[in-house]
Design an enzyme around this catalytic site. Structure first.
Site, PDB file in Angstrom:
ATOM      1  CG  ASN A 192      -0.294  -0.042   2.525  1.00 15.13           C
ATOM      2  OD1 ASN A 192       0.804   0.501   2.702  1.00 15.13           O
ATOM      3  ND2 ASN A 192      -0.930  -0.666   3.506  1.00 15.13           N
ATOM      4  CD  GLU A 195       2.088  -2.510   3.452  1.00 12.55           C
ATOM      5  OE1 GLU A 195       1.561  -3.137   4.396  1.00 12.55           O
ATOM      6  OE2 GLU A 195       1.818  -2.740   2.248  1.00 12.55           O
ATOM      7  CG  ASP A 260      -5.610  -9.920   4.845  1.00 15.61           C
ATOM      8  OD1 ASP A 260      -4.414  -9.632   4.646  1.00 15.61           O
ATOM      9  OD2 ASP A 260      -6.117  -9.988   5.988  1.00 15.61           O
TER      10      ASP A 260
END
Length: 312
Positions: A192, A195, A260
């Site tokens: 993302n 990150e 996820d």
């Protein structure tokens, strides 16, 4: 049975945890401190971390095996029960020296008031065992997902990626931390914004972002880098292309577990032969659906492909 009806198989390795939710009423402030008092009325347990990736994948009609480390305790038994109920094959390693990772969320008036984490890092002996088991399971799967939450289960991820790629498997990684070199050689990374910023620094224009993202992709020998950008959608960087997919969320209720859902959907679509660009569009749709649900949740095939014929 003809080969077209055989389910694809996805192997997921990563940090497995139990998500606990305590729901209650908030009617007053504590006399001991300026905090709300929650009178707990209902409790829920859900699969978290890499186990939530597995749950998202199995919801899209593939066979799923899950590798991770848990303790020898009651939360581990809960995880195994939830996995069995979902039809996920458990390859969990038991580390008697640690407690199973738990994330406890207290919800009052449909809002998360506090999250309490319980976690310990696995011991070396158990991790070595896990690596041996991974190598034996590789031949049974079509796609490998590494779900890294930086809790210690994937310290051998570099070796595991190399083994998977040598076995000709697609390797998708949801990364963590400031050092992405440990994921070198993977097929696809799905960071993302926050990150990616830890690794390539800030960017001040799309051109600068593209240059930095492509440089990182080349340095890590990745086929692709998929940047998930919340309300800005997603951007896929490959050798020959940059694909921007706009966000689809109707209403953002809870972003926990959205990453996820995205990586699980990507893996399922690619395992079934869908080109990566098309798979990203479907994964973006899945992410948009799941953020409209409370807590870690999944998306069904019916939600992704409304009106799809059953006898596909």
């Amino acid at each position: 049975m003809s080969s077209e009806h055989i389910k694809k198989r996805i192997l997921i390795a990563g940090d497995v945890m139990l998500d606990r939710y305590w729901f209650g009423e908030v009617n007053r402030i504590s006399p001991e401190a300026p905090v709300p008092v929650v009178r707990v009325e209902r409790r829920e347990e859900r699969l978290g971390g890499a186990a939530n990736v597995a749950l998202n994948a199995v919801a899209l009609d593939v066979d799923v095996g899950l590798m991770g480390v848990v303790g020898d305790d009651e939360p581990a038994h809960s995880i195994k029960r939830l996995l069995e109920n979902a039809g996920i094959t458990s390859y969990l390693s038991c580390d008697t020296q640690i407690s199973t990772i738990i994330k406890l969320r207290v919800i009052g008036r449909q809002q998360q008031l506090v999250r309490i984490d319980f976690e310990e890092r696995p011991t070396e002996l158990v991790l070595k065992d896990k690596l041996n088991r991974f190598n034996t399971l590789l031949s049974t799967c079509d796609v490998v997902i590494f779900s890294d939450y930086a809790k210690g289960s994937l310290v051998n991820v570099t070796t595991m990626i190399e083994a998977a790629r040598n076995a000709g498997k697609l390797v998708l990684v949801d990364p963590k931390g400031s050092d992405f070199t440990r994921y070198a050689g993977a097929t696809l990374l799905t960071p993302n914004k926050s990150e990616l910023k830890q690794v390539i620094g800030e960017w001040y224009s799309e051109e600068e972002l593209t240059a930095k993202a492509q440089k990182l992709r080349q340095e890590l020998r990745l086929e692709a880098l998929l940047l998930t950008r919340s309300e800005e959608g997603m951007t896929l960087y490959t050798e020959n292309d940059i694909v921007n997919v706009p966000a689809m969320a109707r209403e953002v209720f809870d972003v926990s577990g959205a990453g996820d859902t995205v990586i699980a959907t990507l893996a399922v679509m690619m395992a079934n032969g869908m080109p990566m660009k098309d798979a990203v569009v479907i994964a973006n749709r899945a992410g948009g659906i799941v953020v409209g649900k409370l807590g870690t949740a999944t998306v069904s095939r019916e939600e992704l492909f409304p009106g799809e014929a059953v006898s596909n």
